[in-house]
Write a protein that holds these residues in place. Structure first.
Motif, PDB file in Angstrom:
ATOM      1  N   VAL A   1      10.382  29.677  72.447  1.00 20.44           N
ATOM      2  CA  VAL A   1       9.405  30.764  72.314  1.00 20.44           C
ATOM      3  C   VAL A   1       8.179  30.438  73.160  1.00 20.44           C
ATOM      4  N   GLN A   2       8.199  30.926  74.384  1.00 25.26           N
ATOM      5  CA  GLN A   2       7.198  30.539  75.375  1.00 25.26           C
ATOM      6  C   GLN A   2       5.799  31.063  75.060  1.00 25.26           C
ATOM      7  N   ASP A   3       5.709  32.233  74.435  1.00 25.22           N
ATOM      8  CA  ASP A   3       4.383  32.802  74.166  1.00 25.22           C
ATOM      9  C   ASP A   3       3.795  32.334  72.843  1.00 25.22           C
ATOM     10  N   HIS A   4       4.498  31.441  72.153  1.00 23.47           N
ATOM     11  CA  HIS A   4       4.043  30.875  70.874  1.00 23.47           C
ATOM     12  C   HIS A   4       3.846  31.932  69.786  1.00 23.47           C
ATOM     13  N   ASP A   5       4.522  33.063  69.932  1.00 26.49           N
ATOM     14  CA  ASP A   5       4.493  34.118  68.916  1.00 26.49           C
ATOM     15  C   ASP A   5       5.841  34.102  68.191  1.00 26.49           C
ATOM     16  N   LEU A   6       5.898  33.361  67.117  1.00 23.19           N
ATOM     17  CA  LEU A   6       7.150  33.201  66.380  1.00 23.19           C
ATOM     18  C   LEU A   6       7.297  34.352  65.392  1.00 23.19           C
ATOM     19  N   ARG A   7       8.392  35.093  65.512  1.00 25.55           N
ATOM     20  CA  ARG A   7       8.577  36.307  64.716  1.00 25.55           C
ATOM     21  C   ARG A   7       9.605  36.080  63.617  1.00 25.55           C
ATOM     22  N   ILE A   8       9.144  36.111  62.364  1.00 29.39           N
ATOM     23  CA  ILE A   8      10.015  35.888  61.208  1.00 29.39           C
ATOM     24  C   ILE A   8       9.833  37.035  60.223  1.00 29.39           C
ATOM     25  N   TRP A   9      10.944  37.556  59.715  1.00 33.14           N
ATOM     26  CA  TRP A   9      10.916  38.665  58.761  1.00 33.14           C
ATOM     27  C   TRP A   9      11.665  38.259  57.495  1.00 33.14           C
ATOM     28  N   SER A  10      10.979  38.292  56.378  1.00 30.19           N
ATOM     29  CA  SER A  10      11.594  38.115  55.066  1.00 30.19           C
ATOM     30  C   SER A  10      11.846  39.506  54.497  1.00 30.19           C
TER      31      SER A  10
ATOM     32  N   GLU B   1       9.925  33.407  48.737  1.00 27.30           N
ATOM     33  CA  GLU B   1      10.622  33.095  49.986  1.00 27.30           C
ATOM     34  C   GLU B   1       9.682  33.049  51.195  1.00 27.30           C
ATOM     35  N   PRO B   2       8.903  34.103  51.473  1.00 30.01           N
ATOM     36  CA  PRO B   2       8.037  34.024  52.654  1.00 30.01           C
ATOM     37  C   PRO B   2       6.968  32.944  52.542  1.00 30.01           C
ATOM     38  N   TYR B   3       6.418  32.731  51.346  1.00 25.75           N
ATOM     39  CA  TYR B   3       5.451  31.650  51.185  1.00 25.75           C
ATOM     40  C   TYR B   3       6.109  30.294  51.428  1.00 25.75           C
ATOM     41  N   ASN B   4       7.337  30.152  50.953  1.00 26.86           N
ATOM     42  CA  ASN B   4       8.082  28.920  51.165  1.00 26.86           C
ATOM     43  C   ASN B   4       8.287  28.662  52.659  1.00 26.86           C
ATOM     44  N   LEU B   5       8.634  29.704  53.398  1.00 26.18           N
ATOM     45  CA  LEU B   5       8.794  29.584  54.849  1.00 26.18           C
ATOM     46  C   LEU B   5       7.461  29.238  55.516  1.00 26.18           C
ATOM     47  N   ALA B   6       6.373  29.853  55.030  1.00 26.35           N
ATOM     48  CA  ALA B   6       5.049  29.571  55.604  1.00 26.35           C
ATOM     49  C   ALA B   6       4.653  28.112  55.367  1.00 26.35           C
ATOM     50  N   MET B   7       5.014  27.576  54.224  1.00 25.85           N
ATOM     51  CA  MET B   7       4.740  26.157  53.942  1.00 25.85           C
ATOM     52  C   MET B   7       5.523  25.259  54.891  1.00 25.85           C
ATOM     53  N   CYS B   8       6.779  25.622  55.127  1.00 28.21           N
ATOM     54  CA  CYS B   8       7.599  24.840  56.063  1.00 28.21           C
ATOM     55  C   CYS B   8       7.006  24.879  57.471  1.00 28.21           C
ATOM     56  N   LEU B   9       6.513  26.043  57.880  1.00 24.54           N
ATOM     57  CA  LEU B   9       5.884  26.168  59.199  1.00 24.54           C
ATOM     58  C   LEU B   9       4.643  25.290  59.293  1.00 24.54           C
TER      59      LEU B   9
ATOM     60  N   TRP C   1      -0.129  28.510  67.609  1.00 23.94           N
ATOM     61  CA  TRP C   1       0.977  29.435  67.388  1.00 23.94           C
ATOM     62  C   TRP C   1       0.545  30.605  66.509  1.00 23.94           C
ATOM     63  N   ASP C   2       1.193  31.755  66.736  1.00 20.38           N
ATOM     64  CA  ASP C   2       1.099  32.875  65.799  1.00 20.38           C
ATOM     65  C   ASP C   2       2.274  32.725  64.838  1.00 20.38           C
ATOM     66  N   LEU C   3       1.970  32.308  63.621  1.00 14.52           N
ATOM     67  CA  LEU C   3       3.019  31.968  62.657  1.00 14.52           C
ATOM     68  C   LEU C   3       3.058  32.945  61.482  1.00 14.52           C
ATOM     69  N   LYS C   4       2.521  34.144  61.666  1.00 16.23           N
ATOM     70  CA  LYS C   4       2.521  35.104  60.565  1.00 16.23           C
ATOM     71  C   LYS C   4       3.941  35.584  60.270  1.00 16.23           C
ATOM     72  N   ILE C   5       4.229  35.712  58.998  1.00 17.37           N
ATOM     73  CA  ILE C   5       5.550  36.139  58.530  1.00 17.37           C
ATOM     74  C   ILE C   5       5.438  37.549  57.958  1.00 17.37           C
ATOM     75  N   LEU C   6       6.328  38.441  58.375  1.00 16.09           N
ATOM     76  CA  LEU C   6       6.409  39.771  57.789  1.00 16.09           C
ATOM     77  C   LEU C   6       7.284  39.688  56.540  1.00 16.09           C
TER      78      LEU C   6
END
Length: 279
Positions: free
Chosen positions: A104-113, A121-129, A140-145
């Motif tokens: 991910v070259q632009d450091h915009d990681l796109r994750i959808w729960s 689940e999304p909070y758990n993923l955010a903790m892992c990030l 990085w942009d690590l926001k999770i939808l």
């Protein structure tokens, strides 16, 4: 009086409900008349309806959508906890994130729960990030939808407050790092983690029209409510919304549709890839 309320469901009304919920939300209630009646009977009585037929009329006539939302809340089981199906979090940490960090070259990681329920689940993923990227997370942009069809679940999820029991599968150090203790048995996800999860209403039967494609879609224990045709259509739409080389996680108890467009990498882990992958 509650004793005078007829909460039984006749065949005609049940078939109307089956068609309405299937068409609008993809949920297959065929053959589940007893389950529907058991989940709605007390609610119908408490709301003052004299019969199931009267309640259904109120659902169909409610232009605000509030009563439909209440119906869906009652019919679906929003049961979740942290580190549920931990194999996915192992894959997320050991396989997905190292690949994504390079690709991910632009450091915009796109994750959808998708079907996020109460937000575990999304909070758990955010903790892992947060754990994985450490001091580099600011780059990085690590926001999770995180989306769901239950407004009630979304409201609770946004607060990020959980019982001590729901945290029992988390490492002890994570409780200190990612939660504030609110009382002897309640914990709240720390603000810096909460702000990395964006909660929105989304019906999976609707078109997926988000601005960018996703590197990872997590849709676990949602398709158990769908028939084969609905699952097939949803997975095709997920596929079209996934970046080349991106992943889809489904529940381990769920079966993929026979025409699944993703490539199966391991149980409940699928990947979008052609001969050359970018992730």
């Amino acid at each position: 009086m509650i004793s005078n309320v007829d909460t039984g469901i006749n065949e005609l009304d049940f078939n109307k409900l089956v068609h309405f919920v299937k068409k609008g939300y993809g949920i297959d209630l065929e053959g589940k008349q007893f389950l529907v009646q058991s989940r709605l009977a007390n609610y119908i009585a408490d709301c003052g309806f004299s019969s199931f037929s009267e309640y259904l009329d109120a659902v169909f006539d409610d232009a605000s959508g509030r009563e439909v939302a209440n119906l869906i809340n009652k019919l679906t089981t929003n049961h979740t906890y942290f580190m549920r199906e931990s194999e996915h979090f192992d894959h997320f940490r050991d396989v997905f994130l190292p690949q994504a960090e390079k690709a991910v070259q632009d450091h915009d990681l796109r994750i959808w729960s998708a079907g996020c329920s109460y937000g575990n689940e999304p909070y758990n993923l955010a903790m892992c990030l947060d754990e994985y990227f450490g001091f580099n997370r600011s780059k990085w942009d690590l926001k999770i939808l995180a989306t769901d069809i239950s407004f009630n679940a979304l409201r609770q999820a946004a607060k990020g407050v959980y019982t001590e029991k729901s945290l029992e599968n988390l490492p002890e150090e994570w409780r200190e790092k990612f939660f504030d203790k609110k009382s002897h048995s309640l914990y709240q996800v720390k603000e810096r983690i909460r702000k990395n999860v964006v909660f929105k209403y989304h019906n999976l039967m609707e078109e997926i029209n988000f601005k960018k494609s996703f590197d990872l879609i997590v849709c676990r224990n949602v398709m158990i409510y769908f028939d084969d045709e609905t699952k097939s259509d949803l997975c095709r739409r997920f596929y079209n919304a996934t970046e080349e080389g991106g992943y889809l996680y489904i529940g381990h108890a769920e079966s993929a549709p026979f025409d699944m467009p993703y490539v199966r990498e391991k149980p409940a882990v699928y990947r979008k890839k052609t001969e050359v992958s970018s992730l």
